[in-house]
Design an enzyme around this catalytic site. Structure first.
Site, PDB file in Angstrom:
ATOM      1  N   GLU A 231      -6.724   4.528  -4.061  1.00 34.84           N
ATOM      2  CA  GLU A 231      -5.189   4.425  -3.153  1.00 34.84           C
ATOM      3  C   GLU A 231      -4.247   3.001  -3.407  1.00 34.84           C
ATOM      4  O   GLU A 231      -4.787   2.006  -3.730  1.00 34.84           O
ATOM      5  CB  GLU A 231      -5.644   3.653  -1.844  1.00 34.84           C
ATOM      6  CG  GLU A 231      -4.731   4.033  -0.637  1.00 34.84           C
ATOM      7  CD  GLU A 231      -4.745   3.327   0.964  1.00 34.84           C
ATOM      8  OE1 GLU A 231      -4.471   2.750   1.314  1.00 34.84           O
ATOM      9  OE2 GLU A 231      -6.160   3.177   0.861  1.00 34.84           O
ATOM     10  N   ASP A 233      -0.697   2.153  -1.926  1.00 31.31           N
ATOM     11  CA  ASP A 233      -0.147   1.793  -0.929  1.00 31.31           C
ATOM     12  C   ASP A 233       1.059   1.586  -1.568  1.00 31.31           C
ATOM     13  O   ASP A 233       1.542  -0.077  -1.762  1.00 31.31           O
ATOM     14  CB  ASP A 233       0.037   0.930   0.129  1.00 31.31           C
ATOM     15  CG  ASP A 233      -1.652   1.137   1.093  1.00 31.31           C
ATOM     16  OD1 ASP A 233      -2.013   2.089   0.694  1.00 31.31           O
ATOM     17  OD2 ASP A 233      -2.422   0.407   0.907  1.00 31.31           O
ATOM     18  N   GLU A 236       3.886   0.582   4.004  1.00 28.13           N
ATOM     19  CA  GLU A 236       3.723   0.241   4.770  1.00 28.13           C
ATOM     20  C   GLU A 236       4.601  -0.584   5.921  1.00 28.13           C
ATOM     21  O   GLU A 236       4.290  -1.642   5.497  1.00 28.13           O
ATOM     22  CB  GLU A 236       1.944  -0.774   4.746  1.00 28.13           C
ATOM     23  CG  GLU A 236       0.239   0.159   4.187  1.00 28.13           C
ATOM     24  CD  GLU A 236      -0.615   0.058   4.222  1.00 28.13           C
ATOM     25  OE1 GLU A 236      -1.125   0.714   5.649  1.00 28.13           O
ATOM     26  OE2 GLU A 236      -1.033  -0.853   3.626  1.00 28.13           O
ATOM     27  N   HIS A 247      -5.225  -0.897  -4.791  1.00 34.07           N
ATOM     28  CA  HIS A 247      -6.508  -0.689  -3.961  1.00 34.07           C
ATOM     29  C   HIS A 247      -7.484  -0.306  -4.412  1.00 34.07           C
ATOM     30  O   HIS A 247      -7.701   0.400  -4.985  1.00 34.07           O
ATOM     31  CB  HIS A 247      -6.543  -0.418  -2.641  1.00 34.07           C
ATOM     32  CG  HIS A 247      -5.965  -0.951  -1.132  1.00 34.07           C
ATOM     33  ND1 HIS A 247      -6.426  -1.428  -0.989  1.00 34.07           N
ATOM     34  CD2 HIS A 247      -4.525  -0.441  -0.817  1.00 34.07           C
ATOM     35  CE1 HIS A 247      -5.847  -2.129   0.391  1.00 34.07           C
ATOM     36  NE2 HIS A 247      -4.301  -1.902   0.457  1.00 34.07           N
TER      37      HIS A 247
END
Length: 455
Positions: A231, A233, A236, A247
């Site tokens: 993942e 990101d 956020e 991640h």
């Protein structure tokens, strides 16, 4: 990103995902244009669209209207086991605006937090960018730049308007698992670095074995299985704080976990890094960089630029740096500088930054254990699906993004404070009432060669 397990779906009874396809509501994907850019210019992808994640959709018995899942429980007659359930249950199309509060207009997507509807209300949503009616768009990020505009002015403490990439299958897993007839068209195949166990169908089977209702969310629960994958990101954020975070995972694509391997006893016992290596300007010492009236003013629309730099300057190189820029009011704003004793004053995510950050903040080194930026880069090179969502957090009240976290730690300890929100803020029972009118708008998505997607 911290656990998304508490993503709240519809508050009425028909809440579940499934694999078969129903015939009561036609699935018409809302159009959402975006642009591919090179040094020659940008070309609009006008036939692109979005689809709603399967976890939000109504599922019932094939040929009827009986729910396969009600509240926090499976119908044991329709779903006595995972394989039987996918043969008995049909996944319906979505009324995007009326039921879910999701709307598009040209290159703009708006996700409402709470949407009243004829069955009660819907809370939160998650959508994916489509390449065709049955396949997700796949983005290969290495030596590329991803840019979008966002309005987070209506997102208070406790909410998250997120835009990120997950290493999902382009077809939602339908080729690998023929029992999955719904595929990407109906938003199946989700996974992320938290190995979420609230996904109701994984790898063509129901996640009904061991299913236990959530203690806080009346419309959610967890099964024995989880859905793990790499993942990235990109964004956020709410109007108070923001972070971007890679991640990495040691697995390729969606890896279904079970039991302890899903982090049931130790959240670090999975194939993924649940914490990631985050760049949060406030957490890193610049408390006046991001927020309403600040250098990056969250009361206004923001252009967010993320660059994926490789060691060779090519798409076949190794990921060595993830850079961030902002543009607002026609002015390019360089990312904030680290201002924490013991941490070098950088302004991007590199291997050295992550090593230093983990050491100074005394965080777990799962990021390094799962391969760090190099592993994240391999996933980015294989290709990832674009996800956009709005959600509140039943697990940690979003304090990991915008407050002091963990709440038991001394706020003066480096790395604990992540924003100005109070430690008692962000409770879903509060924000679903006080911030019911909140929304996030993503627009003007551009992707291409570095330096070509913004001015």
């Amino acid at each position: 990103m911290f656990p998304k397990l508490a993503l709240t779906a519809l508050s009425f009874l028909a809440i579940v995902s499934a694999q078969q396809v129903g015939t009561n509501t036609a699935e018409n994907h809302p159009k959402l244009s975006w642009q591919k850019c090179t040094k020659s210019g940008c070309v609009t992808q006008g036939n692109a669209a979005i689809t709603l994640d399967a976890n939000w959709r109504w599922v019932h018995n094939i040929g009827g209207y009986n729910n396969c899942y009600t509240g926090q429980s499976w119908d044991k007659s329709l779903c006595p086991d995972g394989k039987t359930c996918v043969n008995n249950c049909a996944l319906e199309g979505a009324d995007y605006a009326g039921t879910y509060g999701i709307s598009t207009n040209g290159n703009s997507l708006t996700l409402k937090f709470v949407q009243p509807n004829s069955n009660g209300k819907n809370v939160g949503s998650r959508v994916y960018l489509m390449n065709s009616d049955s396949k997700y768009e796949i983005f290969k990020l290495l030596n590329q730049e991803f840019t979008f505009d966002v309005d987070v002015s209506q997102l208070p403490c406790g909410l998250n308007g997120a835009l990120y990439f997950s290493e999902m299958d382009a077809d939602g897993g339908s080729a690998k698992f023929p029992a999955n007839k719904a595929g990407a068209k109906y938003g199946t195949g989700y996974c992320d670095s938290q190995c979420p166990r609230d996904i109701k169908f994984i790898n063509g089977e129901a996640n009904s074995v061991g299913w236990t209702g959530s203690s806080g969310d009346p419309n959610s629960g967890k099964g024995n299985y989880g859905a793990c994958c790499n993942e990235m990101d990109i964004w956020e954020a709410n109007s108070v704080s923001t972070a971007y975070t890679p991640h990495p995972c040691s697995a390729t694509g969606l890896s279904r976990c079970t039991g302890a391997a899903c982090g049931t006893n130790d959240r670090y016992a999975t194939v993924c890094d649940p914490d990631g290596c985050d760049f949060n300007s406030y957490r890193l010492g610049d408390t006046n960089f991001y927020g309403k009236g600040m250098k990056v003013d969250t009361s206004k629309k923001i252009t967010v630029v993320t660059q994926f730099i490789t060691n060779t300057g090519t798409a076949s190189g190794t990921l060595t740096e993830i850079r961030r820029l902002y543009v607002q009011n026609g002015v390019t704003i360089q990312n904030s500088k680290v201002n924490i004793p013991g941490l070098a004053a950088g302004d991007s995510i590199t291997g050295a930054f992550c090593d230093s950050q983990k050491s100074v903040f005394k965080d777990k080194t799962q990021f390094q254990a799962k391969g760090g930026l190099a592993a994240m880069g391999k996933s980015a090179g294989r290709g990832m699906v674009l996800v956009m969502s709005i959600w509140d957090d039943y697990d940690a009240n979003m304090l990991w993004l915008d407050s002091s976290y963990p709440t038991t730690a001394n706020p003066s300890t480096p790395g604990v404070k992540r924003g100005t929100c109070a430690t008692n803020s962000g409770k879903p029972s509060d924000v679903e009432n006080s911030a019911a009118g909140a929304s996030v708008t993503f627009s003007n998505i551009r992707f291409g060669d570095i330096g070509t997607t913004y001015k």
